[in-house]
Scaffold this active site. Structure first.
Site, mmCIF file in Angstrom:
data_model
loop_
_atom_site.group_PDB
_atom_site.id
_atom_site.type_symbol
_atom_site.label_atom_id
_atom_site.label_comp_id
_atom_site.label_asym_id
_atom_site.label_seq_id
_atom_site.Cartn_x
_atom_site.Cartn_y
_atom_site.Cartn_z
ATOM 1 N N SER A 144 0.871 -1.175 0.000
ATOM 2 C CA SER A 144 0.000 0.000 0.000
ATOM 3 C C SER A 144 0.905 1.222 0.000
ATOM 4 C CB SER A 144 -0.847 -0.011 1.285
ATOM 5 O OG SER A 144 -1.492 1.232 1.490
ATOM 6 N N TYR A 157 -1.739 -0.798 10.480
ATOM 7 C CA TYR A 157 -1.859 -1.124 9.052
ATOM 8 C C TYR A 157 -0.592 -0.683 8.307
ATOM 9 C CZ TYR A 157 -3.945 -1.187 4.334
ATOM 10 O OH TYR A 157 -4.214 -1.436 3.007
HETATM 11 N N1 NAD Z 1 -8.915 -0.345 -1.177
HETATM 12 C C1 NAD Z 1 -7.855 0.424 -0.943
HETATM 13 O O1 NAD Z 1 -7.959 1.651 -0.911
HETATM 14 C C2 NAD Z 1 -6.509 -0.200 -0.712
HETATM 15 C C3 NAD Z 1 -5.376 0.618 -0.736
HETATM 16 C C4 NAD Z 1 -4.119 0.063 -0.543
HETATM 17 C C5 NAD Z 1 -3.995 -1.295 -0.325
HETATM 18 N N2 NAD Z 1 -5.100 -2.086 -0.284
HETATM 19 C C6 NAD Z 1 -4.890 -3.506 -0.051
HETATM 20 O O2 NAD Z 1 -5.449 -4.219 -1.132
HETATM 21 C C7 NAD Z 1 -5.778 -5.544 -0.722
HETATM 22 C C8 NAD Z 1 -7.172 -5.867 -1.186
HETATM 23 O O3 NAD Z 1 -8.065 -4.998 -0.542
HETATM 24 P P1 NAD Z 1 -9.462 -4.512 -1.159
HETATM 25 O O4 NAD Z 1 -9.460 -3.041 -1.127
HETATM 26 O O5 NAD Z 1 -9.734 -5.228 -2.430
HETATM 27 O O6 NAD Z 1 -10.415 -4.963 0.037
HETATM 28 P P2 NAD Z 1 -11.602 -6.014 0.158
HETATM 29 O O7 NAD Z 1 -12.002 -5.970 1.591
HETATM 30 O O8 NAD Z 1 -12.608 -5.734 -0.904
HETATM 31 O O9 NAD Z 1 -10.872 -7.398 -0.178
HETATM 32 C C9 NAD Z 1 -10.016 -8.061 0.719
HETATM 33 C C10 NAD Z 1 -10.295 -9.549 0.623
HETATM 34 O O10 NAD Z 1 -9.419 -10.250 1.520
HETATM 35 C C11 NAD Z 1 -10.170 -11.297 2.106
HETATM 36 N N3 NAD Z 1 -9.576 -11.714 3.370
HETATM 37 C C12 NAD Z 1 -9.582 -11.049 4.557
HETATM 38 N N4 NAD Z 1 -8.972 -11.789 5.503
HETATM 39 C C13 NAD Z 1 -8.579 -12.950 4.902
HETATM 40 C C14 NAD Z 1 -7.910 -14.114 5.357
HETATM 41 N N5 NAD Z 1 -7.522 -14.256 6.629
HETATM 42 N N6 NAD Z 1 -7.647 -15.104 4.460
HETATM 43 C C15 NAD Z 1 -8.042 -14.983 3.169
HETATM 44 N N7 NAD Z 1 -8.694 -13.918 2.685
HETATM 45 C C16 NAD Z 1 -8.960 -12.904 3.550
HETATM 46 C C17 NAD Z 1 -11.566 -10.707 2.297
HETATM 47 O O11 NAD Z 1 -12.543 -11.715 2.460
HETATM 48 C C18 NAD Z 1 -11.725 -9.900 1.009
HETATM 49 O O12 NAD Z 1 -12.332 -10.671 -0.017
HETATM 50 C C19 NAD Z 1 -5.570 -5.557 0.797
HETATM 51 O O13 NAD Z 1 -4.314 -6.162 1.085
HETATM 52 C C20 NAD Z 1 -5.558 -4.091 1.169
HETATM 53 O O14 NAD Z 1 -4.829 -3.868 2.348
HETATM 54 C C21 NAD Z 1 -6.354 -1.566 -0.481
#
Ligand code: NAD
Length: 253
Positions: A144, A157
């Site tokens: 991130s 985080y």
């Molecule tokens: N959305 C943003 O703004 C953003 C920004 C930077 C980084 N991220 C990172 O991107 C990645 C995806 O996030 P997203 O925004 O698509 O969120 P999201 O919540 O839509 O997706 C995350 C997924 O991870 C799964 N998950 C959670 N815990 C788990 C576990 N223990 N085992 C297996 N699966 C698990 C959830 O069920 C979900 O489907 C994450 O690592 C998040 O930290 C997101």
């Protein structure tokens, strides 16, 4: 430039929703077989249905990335389904904090570190031997922009995502000569459920968040998927140990 993939099989964790689902769809659209994994069974099966409806090939394997035995079983399931593993996108992650560092609690710390750091470590631990045995592979981990600098009210985080970059760079150097590349993608704010959960209560805050990106908007899941596919494809053969910001210019200011 069209992307060329010498490999055939991609695995995506956290593929039931958001960035993971979009990336699973993008791999499938390039003709790769995709293992869709998540703890969210309904969402994961939904991703598989979307891939199959578009003419692609995918299977769902449930896995909690914090459990060693489940991650090991995920890789065995991948081999059972498709016989190999060429690309892995270790993307499952959580964010649950809302307060400053001194307001956090131990359970929050353990939960965030468990999924975001231990999960990525366990995935790589069980993926790398398969790739070494095949003689090549590429891994992308989701960090991130919070892995590149401060994230106020999200200090745990931020620490977890800095750790993802540390794991990424170390693994990249350890396995560089063995043709296993390891990179990280560093999204800024992307329009997913994670974003909506954090900002839906306050549209003004959501507007402000858009202005934090020089391009004047938050990112789309497809824009992260495109970066992940690039880091996996043959054209990125000289790129390893890199943390690629995909952030609308946010870290440039
Ligand atoms: N959305 C943003 O703004 C953003 C920004 C930077 C980084 N991220 C990172 O991107 C990645 C995806 O996030 P997203 O925004 O698509 O969120 P999201 O919540 O839509 O997706 C995350 C997924 O991870 C799964 N998950 C959670 N815990 C788990 C576990 N223990 N085992 C297996 N699966 C698990 C959830 O069920 C979900 O489907 C994450 O690592 C998040 O930290 C997101």
């Amino acid at each position: 430039m069209s992307m060329k993939f010498s490999g055939q099989v991609a695995l995506v964790t956290g593929a039931a929703n958001g960035i993971g689902r979009a990336t699973a769809l993008a791999f499938a659209a390039e003709g790769l077989k995709v293992v869709v994994s998540d703890v969210d069974v309904t969402g994961g099966e939904g991703t598989v249905e979307l891939i199959r409806a578009a003419g692609g090939d995918a299977v769902f394997i449930r896995c909690d990335v914090t459990r060693d035995a489940e991650v090991k079983a995920l890789m065995e399931g991948t081999l059972a389904a498709y016989g190999r593993l060429d690309y892995a996108f270790n993307n499952a992650g959580i964010e649950i904090e809302k307060g400053k560092l001194a307001d956090g609690d131990e359970a929050e710390f353990d939960a965030i570190m468990g999924v975001n750091v231990k999960g990525v470590w366990l995935c790589m631990k069980h993926q790398i031997p398969l790739m070494l045995a095949q003689g090549a592979g590429a891994i992308v981990n989701t960090a991130s922009v919070a892995g590149l600098g401060a994230a106020p009210k999200m200090s745990i985080y931020a620490a977890s995502k800095h750790a993802v970059i540390g794991l990424t760079k170390s693994a990249a150097v350890e396995y560089a000569k063995k043709k296993v590349r390891v990179n990280a993608v560093c999204p800024a704010v992307i329009d997913t459920d994670m974003f909506r959960r954090a900002y839906e209560a306050d549209p003004k805050k959501a507007e402000f968040v858009a202005t934090m990106h020089p391009v004047g908007r938050i990112g789309k899941v497809e824009e992260i998927a495109a970066a992940v596919l690039y880091l996996c494809c043959d054209a990125a053969g000289f790129t390893t140990g890199h943390a690629l910001a995909v952030d609308g210019g946010a870290t440039a200011i």
